[in-house]
Design a protein around this motif. Structure first.
Motif, PDB file in Angstrom:
ATOM      1  N   THR A   9       1.365  -1.129   0.189  1.00 45.09           N
ATOM      2  CA  THR A   9      -0.287  -0.178   0.285  1.00 45.09           C
ATOM      3  C   THR A   9       0.704   0.719  -0.182  1.00 45.09           C
ATOM      4  OG1 THR A   9      -1.413  -1.417   1.219  1.00 45.09           O
ATOM      5  CG2 THR A   9      -1.758   1.427   1.512  1.00 45.09           C
ATOM      6  N   TRP A  10       2.014   1.198   1.017  1.00 45.53           N
ATOM      7  CA  TRP A  10       2.811   2.192   0.705  1.00 45.53           C
ATOM      8  C   TRP A  10       3.445   2.122  -0.672  1.00 45.53           C
ATOM      9  CZ3 TRP A  10       7.630   3.300  -0.373  1.00 45.53           C
ATOM     10  CH2 TRP A  10       9.103   4.504  -0.072  1.00 45.53           C
ATOM     11  N   PHE A  11       3.797   1.647  -1.509  1.00 46.66           N
ATOM     12  CA  PHE A  11       4.437   1.852  -2.664  1.00 46.66           C
ATOM     13  C   PHE A  11       3.509   2.284  -3.788  1.00 46.66           C
ATOM     14  CE2 PHE A  11       5.338   0.392  -6.746  1.00 46.66           C
ATOM     15  CZ  PHE A  11       6.639   0.788  -6.765  1.00 46.66           C
ATOM     16  N   ARG A  12       2.516   1.748  -3.734  1.00 44.82           N
ATOM     17  CA  ARG A  12       0.740   2.456  -4.526  1.00 44.82           C
ATOM     18  C   ARG A  12       0.906   3.777  -4.374  1.00 44.82           C
ATOM     19  NH1 ARG A  12      -3.696   4.937  -3.270  1.00 44.82           N
ATOM     20  NH2 ARG A  12      -3.718   2.929  -1.422  1.00 44.82           N
ATOM     21  N   ARG A  13       0.893   4.538  -2.881  1.00 47.38           N
ATOM     22  CA  ARG A  13       0.513   6.090  -2.691  1.00 47.38           C
ATOM     23  C   ARG A  13       1.981   6.607  -2.728  1.00 47.38           C
ATOM     24  NH1 ARG A  13      -0.021   5.870   3.667  1.00 47.38           N
ATOM     25  NH2 ARG A  13      -0.590   8.176   3.053  1.00 47.38           N
ATOM     26  N   SER A  14       2.823   5.766  -2.836  1.00 48.56           N
ATOM     27  CA  SER A  14       4.062   7.020  -2.947  1.00 48.56           C
ATOM     28  C   SER A  14       3.895   6.698  -4.797  1.00 48.56           C
ATOM     29  CB  SER A  14       5.555   5.898  -2.346  1.00 48.56           C
ATOM     30  OG  SER A  14       4.970   6.017  -1.163  1.00 48.56           O
ATOM     31  N   VAL A  15       3.594   5.874  -6.089  1.00 46.52           N
ATOM     32  CA  VAL A  15       4.064   6.164  -7.190  1.00 46.52           C
ATOM     33  C   VAL A  15       2.902   7.013  -7.476  1.00 46.52           C
ATOM     34  CG1 VAL A  15       3.260   4.664  -9.304  1.00 46.52           C
ATOM     35  CG2 VAL A  15       4.847   3.755  -7.399  1.00 46.52           C
ATOM     36  N   ASP A  16       1.379   7.195  -6.502  1.00 43.60           N
ATOM     37  CA  ASP A  16       0.020   7.930  -6.778  1.00 43.60           C
ATOM     38  C   ASP A  16       1.322   9.312  -6.149  1.00 43.60           C
ATOM     39  OD1 ASP A  16      -1.526   5.669  -7.715  1.00 43.60           O
ATOM     40  OD2 ASP A  16      -3.530   5.832  -6.210  1.00 43.60           O
ATOM     41  N   ALA A  17       1.130   9.571  -6.053  1.00 42.25           N
ATOM     42  CA  ALA A  17       1.425  10.694  -5.516  1.00 42.25           C
ATOM     43  C   ALA A  17       2.827  11.422  -6.482  1.00 42.25           C
ATOM     44  CB  ALA A  17       2.660  10.891  -3.796  1.00 42.25           C
ATOM     45  N   SER A  18       4.068  10.346  -6.634  1.00 41.03           N
ATOM     46  CA  SER A  18       4.934  10.872  -7.947  1.00 41.03           C
ATOM     47  C   SER A  18       3.738  11.345  -8.537  1.00 41.03           C
ATOM     48  CB  SER A  18       5.805   9.509  -7.996  1.00 41.03           C
ATOM     49  OG  SER A  18       6.684  10.232  -9.051  1.00 41.03           O
ATOM     50  N   ALA A  19       2.775  10.381  -9.313  1.00 45.54           N
ATOM     51  CA  ALA A  19       2.548  10.819 -10.870  1.00 45.54           C
ATOM     52  C   ALA A  19       1.676  12.140 -10.789  1.00 45.54           C
ATOM     53  CB  ALA A  19       1.925   9.354 -10.856  1.00 45.54           C
ATOM     54  N   ARG A  20       1.193  12.257  -9.438  1.00 43.54           N
ATOM     55  CA  ARG A  20      -0.007  13.926  -9.830  1.00 43.54           C
ATOM     56  C   ARG A  20       1.239  14.568  -9.556  1.00 43.54           C
ATOM     57  NH1 ARG A  20      -2.121  11.004  -4.856  1.00 43.54           N
ATOM     58  NH2 ARG A  20      -4.003  10.078  -5.879  1.00 43.54           N
ATOM     59  N   ALA A  21       2.659  14.754  -9.128  1.00 40.70           N
ATOM     60  CA  ALA A  21       2.857  16.065  -9.095  1.00 40.70           C
ATOM     61  C   ALA A  21       4.088  16.306 -10.245  1.00 40.70           C
ATOM     62  CB  ALA A  21       4.463  15.194  -7.937  1.00 40.70           C
ATOM     63  N   HIS A  22       3.825  15.045 -11.489  1.00 45.09           N
ATOM     64  CA  HIS A  22       3.932  15.446 -12.232  1.00 45.09           C
ATOM     65  C   HIS A  22       2.935  15.554 -13.357  1.00 45.09           C
ATOM     66  CE1 HIS A  22       7.470  13.459 -11.560  1.00 45.09           C
ATOM     67  NE2 HIS A  22       8.078  13.752 -12.173  1.00 45.09           N
ATOM     68  N   GLY A  23       1.691  15.689 -12.729  1.00 40.46           N
ATOM     69  CA  GLY A  23       0.183  16.129 -13.633  1.00 40.46           C
ATOM     70  C   GLY A  23       0.156  14.791 -14.224  1.00 40.46           C
ATOM     71  N   ILE A  24       0.096  14.153 -13.370  1.00 46.98           N
ATOM     72  CA  ILE A  24      -0.895  12.554 -14.134  1.00 46.98           C
ATOM     73  C   ILE A  24      -2.021  12.455 -13.051  1.00 46.98           C
ATOM     74  CG2 ILE A  24      -1.043  10.391 -13.971  1.00 46.98           C
ATOM     75  CD1 ILE A  24       2.116  10.576 -15.618  1.00 46.98           C
ATOM     76  N   ASP A  25      -3.027  11.636 -13.281  1.00 49.58           N
ATOM     77  CA  ASP A  25      -4.206  11.603 -12.660  1.00 49.58           C
ATOM     78  C   ASP A  25      -4.113  10.412 -12.041  1.00 49.58           C
ATOM     79  OD1 ASP A  25      -6.093  11.160 -10.876  1.00 49.58           O
ATOM     80  OD2 ASP A  25      -8.021  12.270 -12.038  1.00 49.58           O
ATOM     81  N   PRO A  26      -3.623   9.579 -10.870  1.00 48.41           N
ATOM     82  CA  PRO A  26      -3.831   8.094 -10.481  1.00 48.41           C
ATOM     83  C   PRO A  26      -5.226   7.553 -11.198  1.00 48.41           C
ATOM     84  CG  PRO A  26      -3.020   9.243  -9.030  1.00 48.41           C
ATOM     85  CD  PRO A  26      -3.171  10.261  -9.664  1.00 48.41           C
ATOM     86  N   ASP A  27      -6.137   8.094 -10.668  1.00 50.35           N
ATOM     87  CA  ASP A  27      -7.289   7.614 -10.617  1.00 50.35           C
ATOM     88  C   ASP A  27      -8.016   7.305 -11.921  1.00 50.35           C
ATOM     89  OD1 ASP A  27      -7.228   8.032  -8.205  1.00 50.35           O
ATOM     90  OD2 ASP A  27      -8.724   9.615  -8.224  1.00 50.35           O
ATOM     91  N   THR A  28      -6.758   7.458 -12.995  1.00 47.90           N
ATOM     92  CA  THR A  28      -7.698   7.668 -14.499  1.00 47.90           C
ATOM     93  C   THR A  28      -6.534   6.874 -15.997  1.00 47.90           C
ATOM     94  OG1 THR A  28      -6.840   9.637 -15.719  1.00 47.90           O
ATOM     95  CG2 THR A  28      -9.230   8.883 -14.629  1.00 47.90           C
ATOM     96  N   ALA A  29      -5.380   7.145 -14.768  1.00 50.88           N
ATOM     97  CA  ALA A  29      -4.421   6.070 -15.423  1.00 50.88           C
ATOM     98  C   ALA A  29      -4.195   4.718 -16.087  1.00 50.88           C
ATOM     99  CB  ALA A  29      -3.278   6.566 -14.621  1.00 50.88           C
ATOM    100  N   THR A  30      -3.549   4.376 -17.467  1.00 51.90           N
ATOM    101  CA  THR A  30      -4.096   3.661 -17.735  1.00 51.90           C
ATOM    102  C   THR A  30      -2.569   3.475 -18.497  1.00 51.90           C
ATOM    103  OG1 THR A  30      -4.367   4.820 -20.229  1.00 51.90           O
ATOM    104  CG2 THR A  30      -6.634   4.381 -19.118  1.00 51.90           C
TER     105      THR A  30
END
Length: 267
Positions: free
Chosen positions: A244-265
């Motif tokens: 879970t920590w890794f998934r949350r960390s990846v999501d946070a990094s993605a947001r910082a790069h303008g990517i919405d993790p909820d819609t990422a494909t």
């Protein structure tokens, strides 16, 4: 039996059929004076005699041996060319091409094998490199699941030339990353922090040994690591809560790069 057709002269089309040479090549050889027909019809069409055909036969032979047209002309016209030396030089070039083709054939065999099997290591090598928990059936299963994807093709292209030592280096890099991720969880590193972001980038770099990993694809992997029982068990076995920590960390990094993790494909 005498060839009545040959005695009367052969047309360009007839010579082309006999020697398996294109009409265009015959016209070119005529134009450059390499093999000119001795006869012409009243309408001006080329006719080749028996002597012409013999010269053409020799041209075809030397051309198939790889001699260029200038060298062939020198041979046929009795110039001071050292024919045995020229043929030896050509033979050396042919040997080099044969060796290269053998290498290409071996490379193709490896590429085919890795596409079909997923990994060009013996079971013993896999166990030694990836550890006792490694299942040698996993590469074949991955091929069945992902074999028609671009990423599998990229993986196969890289894996086809990879040595056991190179695989060991990759396995060591993955193990080092797993330990670093576990240490981060134990130390209370927060997802989205500079340290967590560095580990997310390191994951992309290490995973790049298999195929290029985009940030959106990494988000998809983070979801899978948390949701898939096998992956979750692996990461949570390193440190409780790591998946879970890794998934949350990846999501946070993605947001910082303008990517919405909820819609990422996966792209």
């Amino acid at each position: 039996m005498p060839d009545a057709t040959l005695a009367e002269g052969l047309t360009v089309g007839q010579v082309s059929a006999r020697l398996d040479v294109t009409v265009r090549a015959l016209h070119h050889w005529d134009d450059i004076g390499l093999a000119r027909p001795s006869l012409r019809t009243r309408a001006g069409y080329r006719l080749y005699t028996a002597g012409d055909l013999e010269r053409l036969h020799r041209i075809v032979v030397y051309r198939e041996l790889g001699l260029d047209l200038d060298r062939i002309r020198a041979v046929l016209d009795g110039s001071t060319v050292d024919l045995p030396a020229a043929l030896r030089a050509q033979r050396a070039q042919v040997a080099q091409r044969i060796d290269r083709l053998r290498q290409l054939g071996a490379g193709l065999d490896r590429m085919i094998a890795v596409h079909e099997r997923g990994l060009l290591l013996t079971v013993e090598q896999q166990a030694a490199i990836f550890g006792p928990e490694w299942n040698p059936d996993w590469p074949a299963r991955a091929r069945q699941r992902y074999g028609d994807t671009t990423q599998w093709q990229q993986y196969a292209e890289r894996a086809a030339s990879r040595s056991p030592e190179e695989w060991q280096a990759i396995a060591d890099a993955v193990a080092d990353l797993d330990r670093a991720l576990g240490d981060a969880v134990e130390a209370g590193v927060a997802p989205g922090s500079a340290e967590a972001n560095r580990l997310v980038e390191r994951h992309r770099e290490v995973f790049g040994a298999y195929f290029p990993l985009t940030r959106q694809m990494q988000v998809c992997l983070g979801r899978m690591y948390e949701a898939d029982p096998g992956f979750a068990a692996h990461y949570d076995g390193i440190r409780a809560g790591l998946a879970t920590w890794f998934r949350r960390s990846v999501d946070a990094s993605a947001r910082a790069h303008g990517i919405d993790p909820d819609t990422a494909t996966w792209q």
